[in-house]
Design an enzyme around this catalytic site. Structure first.
Site, PDB file in Angstrom:
ATOM      1  N   SER A   8      35.332  29.439 -25.875  1.00 12.51           N
ATOM      2  CA  SER A   8      33.994  29.586 -25.683  1.00 12.51           C
ATOM      3  C   SER A   8      33.818  28.595 -27.086  1.00 12.51           C
ATOM      4  CB  SER A   8      32.775  30.777 -25.658  1.00 12.51           C
ATOM      5  OG  SER A   8      32.013  30.696 -26.155  1.00 12.51           O
ATOM      6  N   HIS A  33      33.565  27.106 -21.834  1.00 13.70           N
ATOM      7  CA  HIS A  33      32.611  28.260 -21.896  1.00 13.70           C
ATOM      8  C   HIS A  33      31.652  27.370 -22.818  1.00 13.70           C
ATOM      9  CE1 HIS A  33      31.268  32.236 -20.893  1.00 13.70           C
ATOM     10  NE2 HIS A  33      30.681  32.494 -21.811  1.00 13.70           N
ATOM     11  N   ASP A  35      27.974  28.896 -24.389  1.00 17.49           N
ATOM     12  CA  ASP A  35      27.002  29.622 -24.384  1.00 17.49           C
ATOM     13  C   ASP A  35      25.789  29.352 -25.101  1.00 17.49           C
ATOM     14  OD1 ASP A  35      28.775  32.638 -23.730  1.00 17.49           O
ATOM     15  OD2 ASP A  35      30.043  31.616 -25.932  1.00 17.49           O
ATOM     16  N   MET A  37      21.871  30.358 -25.612  1.00 21.12           N
ATOM     17  CA  MET A  37      21.004  31.761 -25.845  1.00 21.12           C
ATOM     18  C   MET A  37      19.539  31.553 -26.464  1.00 21.12           C
ATOM     19  SD  MET A  37      23.959  33.582 -28.201  1.00 21.12           S
ATOM     20  CE  MET A  37      25.405  33.626 -27.498  1.00 21.12           C
ATOM     21  N   HIS A  66      27.203  29.846 -19.277  1.00 23.26           N
ATOM     22  CA  HIS A  66      26.777  31.250 -19.509  1.00 23.26           C
ATOM     23  C   HIS A  66      25.656  31.368 -20.199  1.00 23.26           C
ATOM     24  CE1 HIS A  66      27.170  35.320 -21.413  1.00 23.26           C
ATOM     25  NE2 HIS A  66      26.467  35.286 -20.054  1.00 23.26           N
ATOM     26  N   MET A  68      22.499  33.371 -21.349  1.00 23.19           N
ATOM     27  CA  MET A  68      21.741  34.453 -21.885  1.00 23.19           C
ATOM     28  C   MET A  68      20.413  34.095 -22.493  1.00 23.19           C
ATOM     29  SD  MET A  68      24.890  35.326 -24.150  1.00 23.19           S
ATOM     30  CE  MET A  68      25.500  33.899 -23.555  1.00 23.19           C
ATOM     31  N   MET A 137      30.598  41.828 -18.688  1.00 21.57           N
ATOM     32  CA  MET A 137      30.813  41.267 -20.658  1.00 21.57           C
ATOM     33  C   MET A 137      31.569  42.400 -21.294  1.00 21.57           C
ATOM     34  SD  MET A 137      29.207  38.826 -20.921  1.00 21.57           S
ATOM     35  CE  MET A 137      28.753  38.853 -22.670  1.00 21.57           C
ATOM     36  N   ASP A 175      34.048  38.242 -20.559  1.00 20.25           N
ATOM     37  CA  ASP A 175      33.806  37.707 -21.966  1.00 20.25           C
ATOM     38  C   ASP A 175      33.599  38.674 -22.710  1.00 20.25           C
ATOM     39  OD1 ASP A 175      32.558  35.942 -23.033  1.00 20.25           O
ATOM     40  OD2 ASP A 175      30.546  35.924 -22.259  1.00 20.25           O
TER      41      ASP A 175
HETATM   42  C1  DX5 Z   1      29.388  35.951 -25.863  1.00 22.68           C
HETATM   43  C2  DX5 Z   1      28.852  35.316 -25.899  1.00 22.68           C
HETATM   44  C3  DX5 Z   1      30.694  35.383 -25.140  1.00 22.68           C
HETATM   45  C4  DX5 Z   1      31.563  35.279 -27.057  1.00 22.68           C
HETATM   46  C5  DX5 Z   1      32.386  35.599 -26.711  1.00 22.68           C
HETATM   47  O1  DX5 Z   1      27.775  36.118 -26.508  1.00 22.68           O
HETATM   48  O2  DX5 Z   1      29.017  34.953 -24.155  1.00 22.68           O
HETATM   49  O3  DX5 Z   1      31.298  34.383 -24.423  1.00 22.68           O
HETATM   50  O4  DX5 Z   1      31.282  34.123 -26.910  1.00 22.68           O
HETATM   51  O5  DX5 Z   1      33.604  35.316 -28.030  1.00 22.68           O
HETATM   52  P1  DX5 Z   1      34.641  36.320 -28.510  1.00 22.68           P
HETATM   53  O6  DX5 Z   1      36.200  35.664 -27.556  1.00 22.68           O
HETATM   54  O7  DX5 Z   1      34.551  36.195 -30.268  1.00 22.68           O
HETATM   55  O8  DX5 Z   1      34.304  37.832 -28.204  1.00 22.68           O
HETATM   56 ZN    ZN Z   2      29.610  33.375 -22.902  1.00 16.01          ZN
END
Ligand code: DX5
Ligand code: ZN
Length: 217
Positions: A8, A33, A35, A37, A66, A68, A137, A175
């Protein structure tokens, strides 16, 4: 089917995202990956479709996006255009999950539903037939580097049983919170794609972490 490792970029250096993604590709990653947000669905802000498109120029492996964000239906088209190869959004964030899954699939992109730790798995069972993957998650979404919620392993096992019982071809992506100590248990539970944020990016030896997340050592 081989198990995939998805570092990620959230744990990368945001001042050089392309290089960070390329570094993970060289270390053996199967996909990047991303993320996304919005500061509303989760208490953090990251980036939008332009960042995904620009990172994509620096690697040849798939982009795993992904979302969010609340009402992801507003942005699905933008992320498809940005070159997402896997695109997931949260079941908790919309009332239009089925329509979104169908729209993503229609665009030829792998379509996924993500589920937070406290949301009952049953809430996605009606959607499984329209999914290519489910993001389970292992932490509350928002930040990398959090502690793995142990119940996640049981949730992966339960979901895997449901997928097999119904003869579906749906991958499970785990994840959040995965590390060298718990990844074997996560893979044994049935995870097909393993996201690694802090673990891969903070390691002096990302090759080794990626192999471990692929179940190869
Ligand atoms: C959390 C993200 C994950 C995160 C994972 O909200 O969706 O993808 O980056 O990071 P680690 O592996 O450090 O938990
Ligand atoms: Zn993620």
């Amino acid at each position: 089917m081989s198990i995939k490792a998805a570092p990620s970029i959230l744990s990368g250096d945001f001042s050089k995202m392309g290089e960070e993604a390329a570094r993970m590709q060289s270390a053996g990653a199967d996909m990047i990956h991303c993320d996304v947000m919005d500061g509303v669905f989760v208490p953090n802000l990251t980036f939008g479709p332009k960042m995904v498109a620009d990172i994509k120029k620096c690697v040849s492996i798939p982009m795993d996006v992904h979302l969010m964000i609340t009402e992801p239906e507003r942005y699905i088209g933008h992320f498809i255009k940005s070159g997402a190869n896997y695109l997931s959004f949260h079941v908790e964030a919309t009332t239009k999950a089925k329509e979104i899954l169908l729209a993503i699939r229609y665009a030829g992109v792998k379509t996924g539903i993500a589920i937070c730790p406290e949301t009952p798995l049953g809430s996605i069972y009606d959607l499984l037939g329209d999914c290519d993957f489910v993001v389970v998650m292992g932490v509350h979404p928002g930040f990398s580097g959090q502690k793995y919620i142990p119940d996640t392993t049981e949730r992966i096992k339960t979901l895997k049983r449901e997928i097999i019982a119904r003869g579906l071809n749906v991958e499970i992506e785990m994840d959040g919170g995965a590390n060298e100590s718990n990844i074997d248990e996560i893979i044994a539970a049935g995870s097909d794609i393993n996201v690694s944020g802090s673990c891969a990016f903070n390691s002096p030896n990302p090759e080794k972490i990626i192999k471990k997340f692929q179940g190869l050592c």
